[in-house]
Design a protein around this motif. Structure first.
Motif, PDB file in Angstrom:
ATOM      1  N   PHE A  62       0.707  -1.363  -0.244  1.00 55.62           N
ATOM      2  CA  PHE A  62      -0.305  -0.033  -0.171  1.00 55.62           C
ATOM      3  C   PHE A  62       0.485   0.900   0.096  1.00 55.62           C
ATOM      4  O   PHE A  62       2.235   1.128   0.381  1.00 55.62           O
ATOM      5  CB  PHE A  62      -1.378   0.573   1.287  1.00 55.62           C
ATOM      6  N   SER A  63       0.364   2.591  -0.142  1.00 54.72           N
ATOM      7  CA  SER A  63       1.158   3.602   0.284  1.00 54.72           C
ATOM      8  C   SER A  63      -0.425   4.891  -0.115  1.00 54.72           C
ATOM      9  O   SER A  63      -1.439   4.496   0.361  1.00 54.72           O
ATOM     10  CB  SER A  63       1.490   3.977  -1.853  1.00 54.72           C
ATOM     11  N   ILE A  64       0.605   5.398   1.176  1.00 53.80           N
ATOM     12  CA  ILE A  64      -1.264   6.887   1.392  1.00 53.80           C
ATOM     13  C   ILE A  64      -0.039   8.262   1.120  1.00 53.80           C
ATOM     14  O   ILE A  64       1.335   7.822   0.155  1.00 53.80           O
ATOM     15  CB  ILE A  64      -0.739   6.421   3.092  1.00 53.80           C
ATOM     16  N   LEU A  65      -1.240   8.954   1.222  1.00 54.36           N
ATOM     17  CA  LEU A  65      -0.313   9.946   0.703  1.00 54.36           C
ATOM     18  C   LEU A  65      -1.079  10.855   1.684  1.00 54.36           C
ATOM     19  O   LEU A  65      -2.648  10.786   2.104  1.00 54.36           O
ATOM     20  CB  LEU A  65      -1.377  10.570  -0.911  1.00 54.36           C
ATOM     21  N   ASN A  66      -0.481  11.807   2.202  1.00 52.66           N
ATOM     22  CA  ASN A  66      -0.671  12.926   3.507  1.00 52.66           C
ATOM     23  C   ASN A  66      -0.825  14.018   2.966  1.00 52.66           C
ATOM     24  O   ASN A  66      -0.038  14.814   2.117  1.00 52.66           O
ATOM     25  CB  ASN A  66      -0.084  12.844   5.090  1.00 52.66           C
TER      26      ASN A  66
END
Lengths: 115, 111
Positions: B71-75
């Motif tokens: 997974f990847s997250i964008l904050n």
């Protein structure tokens, strides 16, 4: 520097007419992509050009759609005998690399409306 | 079959809030993951991630990739109304020059 440009920005055409959409990629970018985006939908890949290689046409939805890229630069997407379901935003993108870096720079798009 | 899931599908926040957008995936032959912001028509490139655990940062935006958990997250911190857009998670896969797009997360930031 100049980004990707597309023309026209908007096109309204009657069902059954042919249309040509133009894309000017960023100078020096070897890869060029065409996508379309129908209202509320994601991006749909249409065709990919890389340098002088044969294009990847696997995304073209029918034989009414064709594209060419002259001199490794400007590209034209042609839709023959347009249908109402062809109405969408057509986006062009260019990329500086064939592999390694996949960042794409998108043009502003052409909004096609078939009446 | 390659699978990309972005969540949430949509998000409404107020200016100043912090948001986290998620992209989980099951793809073969992963090469890189890219985040784009789409306002009106044309997506604009934000980040490209290839290595796990290395944060990419640009102003109030940051992103990280976890290749083990896929997974990847964008904050986005201190959100502004100009952050309102669809955020796309895109995959570049080895052996193909055709990217795989997620469906996107629609972010609306109210003043």
């Amino acid at each position: 520097g100049a980004g990707v440009s597309q023309s026209p920005s908007n096109k309204v055409t009657e069902k059954g007419k042919d249309v040509e959409l133009r894309c000017d990629p960023i100078s020096g970018h070897t890869a060029l992509y065409w996508y379309r985006q129908s209202l509320g939908q994601g991006l749909e890949f249409l065709i990919y050009f890389q340098g002088n290689s044969a294009p990847d046409k696997s995304g073209l939805p029918s034989d009414r759609f064709s594209a060419e890229r002259t001199g490794g630069s400007v590209s034209t997407l042609t839709i023959q005998r347009t249908q109402q379901e062809d109405s969408a935003v057509y986006l062009c993108a260019s990329s500086p690399h064939s592999g390694g870096s996949y960042e794409q720079y998108f043009g502003p798009g052409t909004r096609l409306t078939v009446t | 079959e390659d699978k990309v899931v972005q969540s949430p599908l949509s998000l409404v926040v107020h200016e100043g809030d912090t948001v986290t957008l998620n992209c989980s995936y099951e793809v073969t032959n992963f090469r890189s993951l890219l985040w784009y912001k789409q306002e009106k028509k044309a997506p604009t490139f934000l980040f490209m991630l290839t290595s796990s655990g290395i944060e990419k940062k640009s102003g109030r935006l940051s992103s990280i990739l976890d290749k083990k958990e896929l997974f990847s997250i964008l904050n986005i911190t201190a959100t502004q109304t100009g952050d309102s857009a669809i955020y796309l998670c895109v995959f570049a896969l080895g052996g193909s020059y055709i990217p795989t797009f997620g469906r996107g997360t629609s972010l609306i930031v109210h003043p």
